[in-house]
Design an enzyme around this catalytic site. Structure first.
Site, PDB file in Angstrom:
ATOM      1  N   HIS A 149       0.837  -1.203   0.000  1.00 36.09           N
ATOM      2  CA  HIS A 149       0.000   0.000   0.000  1.00 36.09           C
ATOM      3  C   HIS A 149       0.868   1.249   0.000  1.00 36.09           C
ATOM      4  CE1 HIS A 149      -3.215  -2.790   1.261  1.00 36.09           C
ATOM      5  NE2 HIS A 149      -4.041  -1.885   0.751  1.00 36.09           N
ATOM      6  N   LYS A 153      -0.639   4.993   4.437  1.00 38.32           N
ATOM      7  CA  LYS A 153      -1.635   4.112   5.086  1.00 38.32           C
ATOM      8  C   LYS A 153      -1.344   4.018   6.579  1.00 38.32           C
ATOM      9  CE  LYS A 153      -3.939  -0.376   4.680  1.00 38.32           C
ATOM     10  NZ  LYS A 153      -5.261   0.206   4.899  1.00 38.32           N
TER      11      LYS A 153
HETATM   12  N1  LIG Z   1     -12.704  -0.946   2.516  1.00 41.38           N
HETATM   13  C1  LIG Z   1     -12.072  -0.474   1.445  1.00 41.38           C
HETATM   14  O1  LIG Z   1     -12.318  -0.879   0.303  1.00 41.38           O
HETATM   15  C2  LIG Z   1     -11.026   0.608   1.664  1.00 41.38           C
HETATM   16  C3  LIG Z   1     -10.327   1.150   0.575  1.00 41.38           C
HETATM   17  C4  LIG Z   1      -9.440   2.200   0.803  1.00 41.38           C
HETATM   18  C5  LIG Z   1      -9.268   2.682   2.105  1.00 41.38           C
HETATM   19  N2  LIG Z   1      -9.948   2.100   3.120  1.00 41.38           N
HETATM   20  C6  LIG Z   1      -9.857   2.597   4.506  1.00 41.38           C
HETATM   21  O2  LIG Z   1     -10.700   3.764   4.589  1.00 41.38           O
HETATM   22  C7  LIG Z   1     -10.177   4.625   5.597  1.00 41.38           C
HETATM   23  C8  LIG Z   1      -9.968   6.016   5.004  1.00 41.38           C
HETATM   24  O3  LIG Z   1      -8.968   5.932   4.007  1.00 41.38           O
HETATM   25  P1  LIG Z   1      -8.461   7.238   3.223  1.00 41.38           P
HETATM   26  O4  LIG Z   1      -7.344   6.785   2.372  1.00 41.38           O
HETATM   27  O5  LIG Z   1      -9.619   7.938   2.635  1.00 41.38           O
HETATM   28  O6  LIG Z   1      -7.889   8.076   4.460  1.00 41.38           O
HETATM   29  P2  LIG Z   1      -7.663   9.648   4.570  1.00 41.38           P
HETATM   30  O7  LIG Z   1      -7.413  10.242   3.231  1.00 41.38           O
HETATM   31  O8  LIG Z   1      -6.635   9.822   5.644  1.00 41.38           O
HETATM   32  O9  LIG Z   1      -9.096  10.197   5.085  1.00 41.38           O
HETATM   33  C9  LIG Z   1      -9.551   9.926   6.401  1.00 41.38           C
HETATM   34  C10 LIG Z   1     -10.854  10.658   6.674  1.00 41.38           C
HETATM   35  O10 LIG Z   1     -11.209  10.429   8.040  1.00 41.38           O
HETATM   36  C11 LIG Z   1     -11.121  11.656   8.775  1.00 41.38           C
HETATM   37  N3  LIG Z   1     -10.379  11.417  10.036  1.00 41.38           N
HETATM   38  C12 LIG Z   1      -9.104  11.048  10.150  1.00 41.38           C
HETATM   39  N4  LIG Z   1      -8.771  10.921  11.471  1.00 41.38           N
HETATM   40  C13 LIG Z   1      -9.884  11.202  12.167  1.00 41.38           C
HETATM   41  C14 LIG Z   1     -10.193  11.226  13.552  1.00 41.38           C
HETATM   42  N5  LIG Z   1      -9.279  10.943  14.485  1.00 41.38           N
HETATM   43  N6  LIG Z   1     -11.452  11.541  13.928  1.00 41.38           N
HETATM   44  C15 LIG Z   1     -12.377  11.833  12.995  1.00 41.38           C
HETATM   45  N7  LIG Z   1     -12.128  11.844  11.655  1.00 41.38           N
HETATM   46  C16 LIG Z   1     -10.902  11.528  11.256  1.00 41.38           C
HETATM   47  C17 LIG Z   1     -10.360  12.638   7.922  1.00 41.38           C
HETATM   48  O11 LIG Z   1     -10.783  13.938   8.241  1.00 41.38           O
HETATM   49  P3  LIG Z   1      -9.783  15.180   8.108  1.00 41.38           P
HETATM   50  O12 LIG Z   1      -9.679  15.482   6.622  1.00 41.38           O
HETATM   51  O13 LIG Z   1     -10.472  16.259   8.873  1.00 41.38           O
HETATM   52  O14 LIG Z   1      -8.469  14.758   8.690  1.00 41.38           O
HETATM   53  C18 LIG Z   1     -10.754  12.185   6.513  1.00 41.38           C
HETATM   54  O15 LIG Z   1     -12.026  12.687   6.176  1.00 41.38           O
HETATM   55  C19 LIG Z   1      -8.894   3.952   6.101  1.00 41.38           C
HETATM   56  O16 LIG Z   1      -9.211   3.194   7.246  1.00 41.38           O
HETATM   57  C20 LIG Z   1      -8.500   3.047   4.955  1.00 41.38           C
HETATM   58  O17 LIG Z   1      -7.698   1.950   5.340  1.00 41.38           O
HETATM   59  C21 LIG Z   1     -10.824   1.087   2.926  1.00 41.38           C
END
Ligand SMILES: NC(=O)c1ccc[n+]([C@@H]2O[C@H](COP(=O)([O-])OP(=O)(O)OC[C@H]3O[C@@H](n4cnc5c(N)ncnc54)[C@H](OP(=O)(O)O)[C@@H]3O)[C@@H](O)[C@H]2O)c1
Length: 259
Positions: A149, A153
């Site tokens: 990844h 991540k």
């Molecule tokens: N299931 C699937 O198919 C799949 C695919 C890809 C990713 N994921 C997972 O999805 C999640 C998000 O991934 P991403 O790449 O989009 O991450 P990202 O770009 O870091 O976005 C995270 C989001 O959550 C918010 N956030 C982060 N820390 C927080 C906290 N402590 N309290 C409240 N809100 C918080 C952020 O808000 P701010 O902008 O305000 O910081 C942002 O909106 C991860 O767990 C990742 O592993 C899953």
């Protein structure tokens, strides 16, 4: 029209769900939940117009039919509890959940339909279905999982690698494998029944999982890789479509797709 609200709309996945939803007929993203303290006006400047952006959970839930969550485990747990109270079905792709977070999802599932998947891509869902059969058929072959990844991540190993490992452990009824994370000095020798998981973090890799099954003279390798986050977004939107109208309960993505 299915009205979607995105938990974590400012993140990489939140923005991708928003983008892909515009191409899916019958679905519209109408709201985004922000983390506490973020100013909706600041966020609105970098998102398309017409979205209700708020850190207020009850207000967010009032205007939507299904919530899609790609955020942080702590926010996932809080949002799932609120969705249960509001009667809004909950699709979550957030990984890195610990026991209390999982419990929050299970408790929510007593009142609303909930799907949590570590990987919402179709290919990974199929891989997860194939792996138990391979592990059973090739019962004495070594198995190692390698996942790659992007450098940002936050959790390791990936939720998908954990899900694959759990499926393999459940399928190997006679041998109880021991999970080994990486292989460093002092752990070089592979012991019978071990299941190795190797997490690679580099560059912008969206997500790649390889299941390696190997015997003395031959090996079988299956790799799924997401070439864009759009694969996950498309799956999550499909899960939302299939979750609406279901009775309360905890559903797997595979169940919604193939069940
Ligand atoms: N299931 C699937 O198919 C799949 C695919 C890809 C990713 N994921 C997972 O999805 C999640 C998000 O991934 P991403 O790449 O989009 O991450 P990202 O770009 O870091 O976005 C995270 C989001 O959550 C918010 N956030 C982060 N820390 C927080 C906290 N402590 N309290 C409240 N809100 C918080 C952020 O808000 P701010 O902008 O305000 O910081 C942002 O909106 C991860 O767990 C990742 O592993 C899953």
């Amino acid at each position: 029209m299915l009205r979607i609200g995105i938990v974590g709309i400012t993140g990489r996945m939140g923005r991708t769900v928003l983008e892909v939803a515009r191409e899916v007929p019958g679905i519209e993203v109408v709201a985004g939940l922000l983390r506490a303290g973020r100013d909706p006006a600041d966020v609105a400047a970098s998102l398309p117009g017409g979205l209700a952006l708020t850190p207020d959970l009850p207000a967010f839930l009032r205007s939507i039919d299904v919530a899609i969550d790609f955020s942080h485990p702590d926010l996932t747990a809080v949002a799932a509890r609120a969705a249960a109270q509001a009667g809004v079905p909950f699709v979550s792709g957030t990984t890195g959940l610990t026991e209390p977070h999982r419990r929050a999802l299970e408790e929510a599932a007593e009142r609303i339909p909930v799907v949590h998947a570590a990987n919402f891509s179709l290919g990974a869902a199929v891989l997860l279905r194939l792996v138990p059969e391979l592990a059973r058929t090739l019962a004495d072959w070594d198995i190692e999982l390698i996942e790659r990844h992007h450098r940002a991540k936050r959790d390791a190993p990936s939720g998908t690698a954990n899900a694959l490992a759990q499926a393999i452990l459940a399928a190997r009824e006679t041998v109880v494998p021991r999970i080994v994370h990486g292989r460093g000095p002092g752990e070089a020798l592979r012991r019978t029944g071990e299941l190795g998981i190797h997490a690679v973090r580099a560059g912008g890799e969206v997500g790649r999982h390889t299941v390696l099954l190997a015997a003395e003279d031959e090996a079988l390798e299956l790799t799924h890789w997401a070439q864009s986050r759009r694969a996950y977004a498309r799956g999550a939107l499909e899960a939302a479509r299939r979750l609406r109208g279901r009775p309360p309960g905890s559903y797997s993505f595979g169940e919604l797709l193939f069940g």
